[in-house]
Structures are given as structure tokens and as C-alpha cells.
Write a protein that holds these residues in place. Sequence first.
Motif, short mmCIF file in Angstrom:
data_model
loop_
_atom_site.label_atom_id
_atom_site.label_comp_id
_atom_site.label_asym_id
_atom_site.label_seq_id
_atom_site.Cartn_x
_atom_site.Cartn_y
_atom_site.Cartn_z
N SER A 75 0.90 -1.21 -0.19
CA SER A 75 0.12 0.03 0.06
C SER A 75 0.81 1.10 0.18
O SER A 75 0.51 2.12 -0.68
CB SER A 75 -1.01 0.10 1.14
OG SER A 75 -2.03 -1.08 1.00
N ASP B 61 -5.76 -1.09 -4.78
CA ASP B 61 -5.22 -1.43 -3.51
C ASP B 61 -6.22 -2.50 -2.75
O ASP B 61 -7.25 -2.17 -2.12
CB ASP B 61 -4.95 -0.39 -2.38
CG ASP B 61 -4.05 -0.89 -1.23
OD1 ASP B 61 -3.85 -2.04 -1.48
OD2 ASP B 61 -3.73 -0.07 -0.52
N GLU B 62 -5.96 -3.84 -3.16
CA GLU B 62 -6.81 -4.89 -2.61
C GLU B 62 -8.33 -4.50 -2.79
O GLU B 62 -9.17 -4.60 -1.85
CB GLU B 62 -6.65 -5.07 -1.08
CG GLU B 62 -4.97 -5.37 -0.83
CD GLU B 62 -4.68 -6.49 0.35
OE1 GLU B 62 -5.57 -7.41 0.27
OE2 GLU B 62 -3.53 -5.96 1.00
#
Length: 244
Positions: free
Chosen positions: A46, A165-166
Motif C-alpha cells: 500500500s 489497492d486490494e
Amino acid sequence: MTSEPIIHIENVHKRFGNVHALRGVNLDVYKGEVIVIIGPSGSGKSTLLRCINRLEEFDEGRIVVDGIPLDTAANINAVRTEVGMVFQQFNLFPHLTVLENILLAQRIVRKRSKEEATRIALDLLHKVGIPDKAHNYPIQLSGGQQQRVAIARALAMNPKIMLFDEPTSALDPEMIQEVLDVMLALAREGMTMVVVSHEMGFARAAAHRAILMDDGQIVEEAPPDVLFSNPKQERTKAFLSKVL
Ligand code: ADP
Ligand code: MG
């Protein structure tokens, strides 16, 4: 591949107090490439994404996005308007309708008329498969639908690069594929994408390169089939044995 990378990351370091979150990351991403980043929790995935649009300041090194070095405030703003980001938590404005969520930045940053911005928003809602949700509030949508709104909202800015991000980690299992399908379609259209995700099926279908991060560094990179089936580094093997 063209010769100039659209994202150039050179020896980037980031510390949070005593935590050395990025320890000399080097990465070039080329226009139209899809990169998937995997790695254990806390490995700096991240932080690296957030450095690319300077949501996070880095301590050392250099990042150049589409020829613009991330240094002055003016340059940082210029880069941010070209880079879309989608987070694990969708971060929609709860008090605004779906349509209003997608209009906001178009009106303020791109200075589009209400008519033009609305037309673009409705086209994008069609593209992500929820044309009928324009006038609903986020809370009235499923997680998968909310995440597709977040993607549409980012795309409305006509980004040159999309960071994810995810994006499916907070979703119920039955909603993951509908979001991955939108991302896959985007990849097939040639969008440059950097995606933190452990969805191996998506990585195999969409990514040109997969990267394993561990302990603030890029440990290994290869085409996804190679990285997942035939990793060279022990740290990659150890990580994959836990997630596959
Ligand atoms: P990942 O996304 O791979 O799980 P992160 O980039 O979120 O990893 O975090 C990398 C390291 O930096 C971790 O040790 C994390 O605790 C630390 N970290 C991240 N953000 C902050 C912050 N805002 N303040 C302090 N430490 C942070
Ligand atoms: Mg993370």
C-alpha cells in the motif's frame, strides 16, 4: 513496449518512525502494462501505491509519472489528476448519490458542465454494469456495486494510470468476480494498471508482470504464470505456499 516508462520508481525509501516501510524500491511500468503486486501484510504494498500519487511522501529516491517528477506541489497535483486510485474500502461519499459521487471531481477538477459530466457518469455506470443505480445512495448498494461505482468515479477523470489497492478484499466472495470482470475489461482496453491483489486468477488473466514484495523490497518479478508456478526465490515460494 515504448522506451519511456509511464511510471519510473527509483531507489524509493519510506520510513514511518522506526519502520522502514520501503527499502530501495526500483520499478518501471510501461504504458498499457498491468502489474500485479502480491506479498505479506506489512510488506509495503500500500505504501508503494500511495507513493505513486504522493498520497504518501517518500524520504529518498525519485518517482516520475508520465514524465512529471513528483517533487513540486504543482507537479504532484498534475500527477494526481492523471492517476486514479481504488481502495479496499470504497470511500464513496455516503451523503451523495451514485451519480453525485461520480460528478463531484469532474465538476471541480475537470471543470466540466453538469450536462457533460452527467453524460460521462451515466456512460461509465453502464460500462461497469449498474446503469440503474445512478440515483441510489451508496448504502443501498451491495459491496460489489459500491466498488464498481468507485471504479467508475476514478475513470470519470480520464486517468492515464489506475492504481488498485486490494479492491476485492472487503467483498463477500460472490461479489468478487463482478469487480474483477470490470478490471479485466479495463486491462483489455489497454489501461495501465498497478494492482495489489492476491486474486491469482485475475493476475494470470490480466497481468503482464507479477511482483512479490517482502519487507519493503521487490523480491522477485516475472510473468504471473512463471512467478506462481515456478518462483526462484525462497521468500516467494514460502509466501505462495501460504496463499495458493
Ligand atoms: P501492506 O500494504 O503490504 O500490508 P503497508 O504499506 O500498509 O503494507 O505497510 C508497510 C509498513 O509500514 C507496515 O509495517 C506498516 O505498519 C507501516 N505503516 C504503513 N502506514 C503507516 C502509517 N501511516 N504510520 C505508521 N506506520 C505505517
Ligand atoms: Mg495494504
